[in-house]
Enzyme design. Structure first.
Site, PDB file in Angstrom:
ATOM      1  N   CYS A  70       0.125   3.769   2.743  1.00 53.07           N
ATOM      2  CA  CYS A  70       0.579   3.212   4.031  1.00 53.07           C
ATOM      3  C   CYS A  70       2.060   3.499   4.224  1.00 53.07           C
ATOM      4  CB  CYS A  70       0.357   1.700   4.080  1.00 53.07           C
ATOM      5  SG  CYS A  70      -1.368   1.188   3.979  1.00 53.07           S
TER       6      CYS A  70
ATOM      7  N   CYS B  80       0.838  -1.207   0.000  1.00 53.14           N
ATOM      8  CA  CYS B  80       0.000   0.000   0.000  1.00 53.14           C
ATOM      9  C   CYS B  80       0.872   1.257   0.000  1.00 53.14           C
ATOM     10  CB  CYS B  80      -0.913  -0.073   1.222  1.00 53.14           C
ATOM     11  SG  CYS B  80      -1.704   1.461   1.681  1.00 53.14           S
TER      12      CYS B  80
END
Length: 128
Positions: A34, A31
């Site tokens: 993230c 991600c």
């Protein structure tokens, strides 16, 4: 050394029970947002050594992600006195994360628990 704790289904309950204030970052290695949020979260952890900053890898811990209904990552959750008081998807900028931590610190947990109890009682009444 990292000031965050890797949370798993094995240590999650103990961590939340033993600590009054736990921040949880739901994330995954693939991600992009993230990975962008990680240094912001790490810096906040270093600046707030009295709080527990946990990370849950949703790939490695799908049961925990599912238990909390995590739909998108990153998602930040704050648990105080075993009550989730904040949950929001998206990578927060540093100032927003600092603000959220400050607001969560100021919460009157007696009021929060009372509100949760009232909501549960109302849900039970509506369910009958």
């Amino acid at each position: 050394m990292s000031s965050t704790v890797e949370l798993t289904k094995d240590n999650f309950d103990q961590t939340v029970t033993d600590n009054d204030f736990v921040l949880i970052d739901f994330w995954a290695s693939w991600c992009g947002p993230c990975r962008q949020f990680a240094p912001v979260y790490e810096k906040a952890a270093e600046e707030n050594p009295d709080l527990v900053f946990g990370k849950i890898d949703t790939e490695a811990q799908p049961e925990l992600a599912q238990a909390f209904g995590i739909q998108s990552i990153p998602t930040l959750m704050i648990v105080r006195d075993r009550v989730a008081v904040f949950a929001q998807p998206g990578a927060l900028p540093e100032a927003a994360l600092t603000d959220v931590i400050g607001q969560a610190r100021k919460l009157d947990m007696d009021e929060v628990r009372k509100s949760v109890e009232e909501q549960q009682a109302q849900a039970e009444q509506n369910g009958q």
